[in-house]
Design a protein around this motif. Sequence first.
Motif, PDB file in Angstrom:
ATOM      1  N   ARG A 191       0.845  71.758  65.387  1.00 41.96           N
ATOM      2  CA  ARG A 191       0.309  73.129  65.789  1.00 41.96           C
ATOM      3  C   ARG A 191      -0.485  73.774  64.426  1.00 41.96           C
ATOM      4  O   ARG A 191      -1.469  74.629  64.609  1.00 41.96           O
ATOM      5  CB  ARG A 191       1.640  73.802  66.116  1.00 41.96           C
ATOM      6  CG  ARG A 191       2.058  73.679  67.607  1.00 41.96           C
ATOM      7  CD  ARG A 191       3.505  74.138  67.536  1.00 41.96           C
ATOM      8  NE  ARG A 191       3.710  75.306  67.733  1.00 41.96           N
ATOM      9  CZ  ARG A 191       4.805  76.007  67.782  1.00 41.96           C
ATOM     10  NH1 ARG A 191       6.043  75.193  67.518  1.00 41.96           N
ATOM     11  NH2 ARG A 191       5.010  77.377  67.616  1.00 41.96           N
ATOM     12  N   ALA A 192      -0.087  73.447  63.509  1.00 45.36           N
ATOM     13  CA  ALA A 192      -0.529  74.090  62.149  1.00 45.36           C
ATOM     14  C   ALA A 192      -1.851  73.519  61.974  1.00 45.36           C
ATOM     15  O   ALA A 192      -2.884  74.032  61.566  1.00 45.36           O
ATOM     16  CB  ALA A 192       0.266  73.886  60.949  1.00 45.36           C
TER      17      ALA A 192
ATOM     18  N   LYS B  97       4.114  82.120  72.479  1.00 47.79           N
ATOM     19  CA  LYS B  97       5.332  81.220  72.538  1.00 47.79           C
ATOM     20  C   LYS B  97       5.065  79.914  73.522  1.00 47.79           C
ATOM     21  O   LYS B  97       4.566  79.999  74.524  1.00 47.79           O
ATOM     22  CB  LYS B  97       6.487  82.026  73.149  1.00 47.79           C
ATOM     23  CG  LYS B  97       6.957  83.295  72.210  1.00 47.79           C
ATOM     24  CD  LYS B  97       7.857  83.011  71.148  1.00 47.79           C
ATOM     25  CE  LYS B  97       8.229  83.978  70.435  1.00 47.79           C
ATOM     26  NZ  LYS B  97       9.116  83.700  69.173  1.00 47.79           N
TER      27      LYS B  97
ATOM     28  N   LEU C 123       5.350  70.854  64.707  1.00 51.55           N
ATOM     29  CA  LEU C 123       5.041  71.879  63.877  1.00 51.55           C
ATOM     30  C   LEU C 123       3.634  71.687  63.319  1.00 51.55           C
ATOM     31  O   LEU C 123       2.803  72.392  62.830  1.00 51.55           O
ATOM     32  CB  LEU C 123       6.028  72.124  62.737  1.00 51.55           C
ATOM     33  CG  LEU C 123       7.303  73.067  63.414  1.00 51.55           C
ATOM     34  CD1 LEU C 123       7.970  73.604  62.249  1.00 51.55           C
ATOM     35  CD2 LEU C 123       6.564  74.508  64.181  1.00 51.55           C
TER      36      LEU C 123
ATOM     37  N   TRP D 157       9.740  70.301  73.705  1.00 52.16           N
ATOM     38  CA  TRP D 157      10.394  69.765  72.610  1.00 52.16           C
ATOM     39  C   TRP D 157       9.594  69.077  71.692  1.00 52.16           C
ATOM     40  O   TRP D 157       9.967  69.244  70.269  1.00 52.16           O
ATOM     41  CB  TRP D 157      11.380  68.437  73.384  1.00 52.16           C
ATOM     42  CG  TRP D 157      11.983  67.666  72.117  1.00 52.16           C
ATOM     43  CD1 TRP D 157      13.044  67.791  71.572  1.00 52.16           C
ATOM     44  CD2 TRP D 157      11.397  66.255  71.953  1.00 52.16           C
ATOM     45  NE1 TRP D 157      13.107  66.514  70.805  1.00 52.16           N
ATOM     46  CE2 TRP D 157      12.125  65.797  70.940  1.00 52.16           C
ATOM     47  CE3 TRP D 157      10.173  65.751  72.384  1.00 52.16           C
ATOM     48  CZ2 TRP D 157      11.985  64.495  70.344  1.00 52.16           C
ATOM     49  CZ3 TRP D 157      10.076  64.383  71.764  1.00 52.16           C
ATOM     50  CH2 TRP D 157      10.776  63.788  70.743  1.00 52.16           C
ATOM     51  N   PHE D 158       8.450  68.514  72.072  1.00 48.02           N
ATOM     52  CA  PHE D 158       7.483  67.850  71.287  1.00 48.02           C
ATOM     53  C   PHE D 158       6.988  68.732  70.105  1.00 48.02           C
ATOM     54  O   PHE D 158       6.981  68.654  68.758  1.00 48.02           O
ATOM     55  CB  PHE D 158       6.621  66.860  71.914  1.00 48.02           C
ATOM     56  CG  PHE D 158       5.428  66.343  70.918  1.00 48.02           C
ATOM     57  CD1 PHE D 158       5.901  65.548  70.144  1.00 48.02           C
ATOM     58  CD2 PHE D 158       4.217  66.859  71.206  1.00 48.02           C
ATOM     59  CE1 PHE D 158       5.081  64.809  69.259  1.00 48.02           C
ATOM     60  CE2 PHE D 158       3.175  66.122  70.137  1.00 48.02           C
ATOM     61  CZ  PHE D 158       3.681  65.234  69.320  1.00 48.02           C
TER      62      PHE D 158
ATOM     63  N   GLY E 252       8.148  71.386  68.961  1.00 49.54           N
ATOM     64  CA  GLY E 252       9.389  72.012  68.201  1.00 49.54           C
ATOM     65  C   GLY E 252       9.833  70.962  67.181  1.00 49.54           C
ATOM     66  O   GLY E 252      10.770  71.257  66.158  1.00 49.54           O
ATOM     67  N   THR E 253       9.144  69.874  67.301  1.00 50.63           N
ATOM     68  CA  THR E 253       9.605  68.790  66.249  1.00 50.63           C
ATOM     69  C   THR E 253       8.916  68.908  64.850  1.00 50.63           C
ATOM     70  O   THR E 253       7.990  69.576  64.757  1.00 50.63           O
ATOM     71  CB  THR E 253       9.409  67.468  66.586  1.00 50.63           C
ATOM     72  OG1 THR E 253       8.195  67.255  66.947  1.00 50.63           O
ATOM     73  CG2 THR E 253      10.375  67.050  67.898  1.00 50.63           C
ATOM     74  N   GLN E 254       9.356  68.272  63.828  1.00 49.26           N
ATOM     75  CA  GLN E 254       8.595  68.471  62.564  1.00 49.26           C
ATOM     76  C   GLN E 254       7.052  68.152  62.796  1.00 49.26           C
ATOM     77  O   GLN E 254       6.037  68.713  62.229  1.00 49.26           O
ATOM     78  CB  GLN E 254       9.044  67.404  61.471  1.00 49.26           C
ATOM     79  CG  GLN E 254      10.616  67.729  61.122  1.00 49.26           C
ATOM     80  CD  GLN E 254      11.034  67.013  60.284  1.00 49.26           C
ATOM     81  OE1 GLN E 254      10.834  65.705  60.095  1.00 49.26           O
ATOM     82  NE2 GLN E 254      11.972  67.486  59.327  1.00 49.26           N
ATOM     83  N   VAL E 255       6.941  66.914  63.623  1.00 45.05           N
ATOM     84  CA  VAL E 255       5.504  66.514  63.824  1.00 45.05           C
ATOM     85  C   VAL E 255       4.775  67.469  64.868  1.00 45.05           C
ATOM     86  O   VAL E 255       3.488  67.936  64.653  1.00 45.05           O
ATOM     87  CB  VAL E 255       5.435  65.065  64.571  1.00 45.05           C
ATOM     88  CG1 VAL E 255       3.993  64.619  65.112  1.00 45.05           C
ATOM     89  CG2 VAL E 255       5.930  64.005  63.743  1.00 45.05           C
TER      90      VAL E 255
ATOM     91  N   GLN F 280       0.056  71.934  53.083  1.00 47.10           N
ATOM     92  CA  GLN F 280       1.587  71.190  53.463  1.00 47.10           C
ATOM     93  C   GLN F 280       1.609  69.907  53.636  1.00 47.10           C
ATOM     94  O   GLN F 280       2.572  69.434  54.287  1.00 47.10           O
ATOM     95  CB  GLN F 280       2.030  72.125  54.431  1.00 47.10           C
ATOM     96  CG  GLN F 280       1.886  73.792  54.367  1.00 47.10           C
ATOM     97  CD  GLN F 280       2.927  74.175  53.165  1.00 47.10           C
ATOM     98  OE1 GLN F 280       3.738  73.384  52.893  1.00 47.10           O
ATOM     99  NE2 GLN F 280       2.663  75.449  52.658  1.00 47.10           N
TER     100      GLN F 280
ATOM    101  N   VAL G  12      -0.270  67.977  55.591  1.00 49.71           N
ATOM    102  CA  VAL G  12      -0.288  67.474  56.813  1.00 49.71           C
ATOM    103  C   VAL G  12      -1.876  66.810  56.820  1.00 49.71           C
ATOM    104  O   VAL G  12      -2.697  67.335  56.578  1.00 49.71           O
ATOM    105  CB  VAL G  12      -0.286  68.504  57.783  1.00 49.71           C
ATOM    106  CG1 VAL G  12      -0.741  68.135  59.288  1.00 49.71           C
ATOM    107  CG2 VAL G  12       1.084  69.381  57.930  1.00 49.71           C
TER     108      VAL G  12
END
Lengths: 265, 310
Positions: free
Chosen positions: B162-163, B234, B159, B151-152, B154-157, B174, B176
């Motif tokens: 990960r980037a 994934k 993502l 879940w974490f 997949g949140t905006q934070v 972007q 960040v």
Amino acid sequence: MLSVCDAFLTFNPGTPLAVPALRGVDLDVEEGQFVTVIGTNGAGKSTLLSAIAGDVRLDKGGIYIDGQEVTNWRTEQRASMIGRVFQEPRAGTCSGLTVEENLALAASRGSRRSLRNALGRGGQRRRLADQLSRLDMGMEDRLGAMAGTLSGGQRQALSLLMATLLPMKILILDEHTAALDPGAAATVLDLSAEITGEQKLTTLMVTHSMRNSLDYGDRTIMMNGGRILLDVHGDARKGYDVPDLLDLFKKTTGTEVEDDQLILS
Amino acid sequence: MSALAVAGAIEAGLLFSLVALGVYLSFRVLNFPDLTVDGSFPLGAAATAVAIIHGVNPFLATVIGTFAGCCAGFVSAFLNVRFRILNLLAGILTMVALYSINLRVMGRPNISLYGENTIFTAFEGVIDLGIWTTSAILLVFAIAMKLLVDWFLGTQVGLALRASGENPAMARAQSVSNGRMTIIGMSVSNALVGLAGSLFAQSQGVADVSLGIGTIVTGLAALIIGETLLGSTKVFWATLGCLIGALLYRLFIAAALSAGFLGIQAQDLNLVTAVVVAIAVILSQARRNSRFKFWPKMRSLLMDTQPQKG
């Protein structure tokens, strides 16, 4: 919209490897203007763009975006004002994120990121798919594909969409077609012109091709040795052709353009 | 292998799947080779054990242990981000410091939780599966944490995190802040490891200052086994891989121990772990780098055949 005032920058100052990259650059770009930047290798084009984006700091001089001084802002602080497409297709997107996740990351640029799910419900997904289908690169059906599986042209088009997804002050295109094959390069270039024209974006585009620097945009700047050598716009620019640029270069510097790529492409 | 040994292996596997999730966040997602883990694991155990023997509610004690791990991760990240200490060194510094801190926290080299209230004794009244009770509770924790990490990320934070780990330049463009992401990611990563330590102390009934040695290597082993089996692109599969990798690894070790395979004994565990990780890393590199032809070489070595002449 953008002002660069008396910008100086030297890499590795005080060492034998010192490279003066910018030596007094003054540039004012009006809102909605599309400026192409051209010059030989080491002329300072990319350094100028990096300085505007915030990747490198000026030794002296200032940078103002929309009246706001940003000279000492970090890249991520300026990011809400600047959309950017890099030269290397792999640099502007994240291989390990899906197409949709890359776009979602760009959609939250400049705002405080929260613990909300980054991928919205169906509505957002459809909007993104619509935007992607405008690129006409067949990516609208590949929202769930990893960006790493896209072709170079697709990745640059995605990069371009990510850069222009949100309203911003300045779009920076740093030789963004240089790493693509000619077909993909032409597609991405036309796409850039289309999007910037549509949204009336203030744009700075570095290109290696004299042809492109005159065909696209409405103002051309030629840099050499860390200075702006030539600045043509308006009616004067319409009369220019590649040989004129070469002549002007020779007249001003007293040397021939030695960069083959500049002449040939 | 006795049922008891299997149960023990599954318990250890589930505990280390939490470590593997933490290591996944630091090593893979953030690209931060974090060695804090060897210190934050016993720190979680120590903090929880001390809280419990002082009569703190075991659930609160577990939260304390988790938070202690979180702080350790924060310190490593802060050293790296704020003072630009090399990430590897920042982790080592925190790890070394934590050895002393853990001794201070406990006041002695180890604390027994025998007969104390733990979250496992609290659950014993509710579910009773004999020797599998502890495994069942740990399974709930492991799955919950796997889903939490999914879940974490997949949140905006998530993502942005990960980037930031994969492409810092793009992340900056972007908006960040890579430094902030390192701090958030490392804190979450070591919170998971602290939780693992806390649950370890409660399920095994002891917190020991030397508990942490080799934690990172075991976590890595689990992570790599999981990646090899389920892939790593994934998030959902990578985190599931952490669980399965840790379970398989501990079961394999237990089997090797009980069969007396190659005369392996309990004290050889860290050596075996290190060797397994080294082989796994070599093999995964060999697969990526086509110029390094490992299998043909191995085959010709093993089968003692000369290359045929055309």
